[in-house]
Write an enzyme that holds these catalytic residues in place. Structure first.
Site, PDB file in Angstrom:
ATOM      1  N   ASP A  83       0.843  -1.197   0.000  1.00  0.00           N
ATOM      2  CA  ASP A  83       0.000   0.000   0.000  1.00  0.00           C
ATOM      3  C   ASP A  83       0.877   1.244   0.000  1.00  0.00           C
ATOM      4  OD1 ASP A  83      -2.603  -1.377   0.371  1.00  0.00           O
ATOM      5  OD2 ASP A  83      -1.734  -1.914   2.305  1.00  0.00           O
ATOM      6  N   ASP A 137       3.712   4.813  15.461  1.00  0.00           N
ATOM      7  CA  ASP A 137       3.976   3.745  16.424  1.00  0.00           C
ATOM      8  C   ASP A 137       5.448   3.340  16.482  1.00  0.00           C
ATOM      9  OD1 ASP A 137       3.914   2.644  13.882  1.00  0.00           O
ATOM     10  OD2 ASP A 137       2.253   1.269  14.290  1.00  0.00           O
ATOM     11  N   ASP A 175       0.446   4.903   1.533  1.00  0.00           N
ATOM     12  CA  ASP A 175      -0.334   5.823   2.357  1.00  0.00           C
ATOM     13  C   ASP A 175       0.277   7.212   2.308  1.00  0.00           C
ATOM     14  OD1 ASP A 175      -1.978   3.722   3.056  1.00  0.00           O
ATOM     15  OD2 ASP A 175      -0.854   3.245   4.873  1.00  0.00           O
TER      16      ASP A 175
END
Length: 431
Positions: A50, A132, A52
Site C-alpha cells: 500500500d 507507532d 499511504d
C-alpha cells in the site's frame, strides 16, 4: 532530512495513483508526503503493498480536491481516494491531545489509556511523534523528493530492529493492537523487537480483550495470511498474545508444545505458508477451521463424557459452542464460520464412500478444503486417517472406471466400521 541523492527511493517504484494524489495536494498548496510502510519497504528494497499519504489538508479539504474521495473512520477520520479497486489512503497530520482547544471534540480516552477517538490535527513533527514504530516515522516529500527521518528510522532499518516511539507501556495502552503490529512487522521484515519495546507485552497482552472483535478479525488476517503464519504463531505464543486472541486454545497448549492439537495447528499453518508461496488461494474459513479444530475436539470429548452423546451429535454441538464463545473475542463473519463448520462436518462423511457417496462427496463445494484438512489430520494421526487421505488422493487422480473399482474394493474388505470415538476423559493440559 535526507536529500534525493542520498537515498534509494525512486518515483518509478511508487504507484501512479499515489503520485497523482501527492502532486495534486502539493499543487494546491498543501504539504504531501508518502509515509510509513510504503517508505520503509522502498528503502528495504521491497515492493510496498500500500501507499499511504499524509498531508496538512483536513479531510474535508482533501474531499474538495478529489471527486473520487470518500471520508471514512470514526476513531480517526481518513480520506480514501478511489481509483477503481485501488484505494489511496490520505490522513491529516495528527497532533498532540494537549493541543486540542476542546478535548471533548476531537479526542477521547478510556480509563485504561486506550484512545477511543483521535481527530486532533497538528504538524509533521507532531505526526511523527504519534507514529507507532521508528521504521514507520519516515516521510517522502513530493516537493523535493527528500526523506524526513524523525525517529532514527533509517538506523532501525539498518539494525533490523522494531523500536516503539515513546514510552512502550503508554503507547501499548493507547492502542493494544500495537503489540500485534510489533510481532507482525518483526516476522514480516525478519527483524527483532528491541528489549525495551518487548518488555511490557506479556503483562499488557490481556488488554487485547478491549479491542472490538471486528477489528481483531482484520488483524488476524494480516497476521496469518501474509505468508509467514507459522513464524507469527510462534512469536505470538512467546509473548502470550496467542492465548489472548484465542482463549479456546489455552486448554490445548502444553509447555512442550507437542500435543496433537499443537502439532496439527503448526502443520496447518506451515501448509498455509506453502500455499501462499505457491500462489494458491487460502481463505479465512480454512484458517479458522484449523485454529479451532483442537478446541472443537476437546469440547466434543467433554460432551461425549458428560452426556453420553454419539460422536456425530457431540461434534455438532462442540462446533457451535466453540464458534459462539470465540465470537466474543474475534468476530468471524458467517461467510467464513459456515464453511469452517462444513469442513469439520465433512470429516465425518469422508469415510463413507460406498455406492454413489464418493462421487457425491467429490462434488461438494467444500470437498477440496475438507480433503486438504483430512490430509493434515493424517499427517499427525497416521493410521486409518492417513490411509483414508491416500484413498481420496487415488480417487481424484483416477478416471471414472478406476474410481468405480476403488469403491467396489471397499465392499470386498468386509463391513464398514462405525464412525465412533471411544469416550474418554479429556487429558489435563501440562503445566
Amino acid at each position: 532530512m535526507i536529500p534525493r541523492s542520498a537515498h534509494s527511493i525512486s518515483r518509478t517504484d511508487i504507484s501512479d495513483n499515489a503520485l497523482k494524489v501527492l502532486y495534486r495536494l502539493n499543487k494546491n498548496g498543501y504539504q504531501a508526503y508518502l509515509v510509513g510502510g510504503g517508505v520503509r519497504d522502498l528503502l528495504l528494497g521491497l515492493k510496498p503493498k500500500d501507499f499511504d499519504i499524509v498531508t496538512d489538508a483536513s479531510p474535508e479539504q482533501v474531499k474538495k480536491l478529489f471527486r473520487n474521495c470518500r471520508l471514512v473512520g470514526r476513531r480517526f477520520r481518513l480520506a480514501h481516494i478511489l481509483f477503481g479497486r485501488d484505494i489511496i489512503e490520505v490522513a491529516t497530520m495528527r497532533g498532540h491531545h494537549s493541543n486540542a482547544e476542546d478535548d471533548t471534540v476531537g479526542t477521547a480516552h478510556a480509563e485504561t489509556g486506550m484512545i477511543l477517538r483521535d481527530n486532533v490535527y497538528g504538524t509533521i513533527e507532531e505526526d511523527a511523534e504519534r507514529r507507532d514504530f521508528s521504521i514507520n516515522a519516515l516521510y517522502y516529500d513530493i516537493s523535493d523528493f527528500s526523506v524526513h527521518d524523525f525517529a532514527d528510522g533509517i538506523k532501525a532499518i539498518k539494525k533490523r530492529q522494531i523500536e516503539l516511539i515513546g514510552d512502550p507501556e503508554t503507547r501499548y495502552r493507547e492502542d493494544p493492537v500495537r503489540m500485534l503490529r510489533a510481532v507482525r512487522f518483526a516476522v514480516k521484515l525478519d527483524m527483532s523487537i528491541t528489549p525495551r519495546s518487548a518488555a511490557p507485552i506479556k503483562e499488557l497482552a490481556n488488554m487485547l480483550a478491549q479491542i472490538p472483535a471486528a477489528r481483531l478479525f482484520e488483524e488476524i488476517q494480516k497476521l496469518f495470511l501474509s505468508g509467514k503464519a507459522l513464524a507469527t504463531y510462534k512469536m505470538l505464543r512467546e509473548y502470550k498474545l496467542m492465548q489472548q486472541l484465542f482463549p479456546a486454545l489455552k486448554s490445548c497448549f502444553t509447555k512442550e508444545g507437542d500435543s496433537d492439537a499443537e502439532r496439527f495447528l503448526e502443520a496447518a499453518l506451515a501448509n498455509t505458508d506453502r500455499r501462499i508461496a505457491e500462489g494458491k488461494r487460502v481463505t479465512p474459513a480454512f484458517l479458522f477451521a484449523a485454529l479451532y479444530w483442537g478446541p472443537v475436539q476437546r469440547r466434543c470429548d467433554e460432551l461425549m463424557l458428560e452426556s453420553d452423546l454419539p460422536y456425530v451429535d457431540a461434534l455438532g454441538l462442540a462446533s457451535s459452542d466453540v464458534l459462539d464463545s470465540s465470537q466474543k473475542r474475534i468476530a468471524l463473519p458467517k461467510r467464513f464460520s459456515v464453511p469452517a463448520r462444513e469442513i469439520w462436518q465433512l470429516q465425518l462423511r469422508l469415510p463413507k464412500r460406498m455406492g454413489s457417496r464418493a462421487a457425491k462427496l467429490a462434488g461438494h463445494p467444500r470437498f477440496r478444503a475438507a480433503y486438504d484438512f483430512l490430509l493434515l489430520r493424517g499427517q499427525i494421526a497416521g493410521g486409518e486417517v492417513a490411509q483414508l487421505g491416500q484413498w481420496w488422493t487415488d480417487y481424484q487422480s483416477s478416471d471414472e472406471g478406476q474410481q468405480q473399482k476403488l469403491v467396489k474394493e471397499l465392499k470386498s474388505r468386509g463391513p464398514r466400521r462405525r464412525n465412533t470415538r471411544r469416550r474418554r476423559k479429556p487429558a489435563e493440559p501440562k503445566q
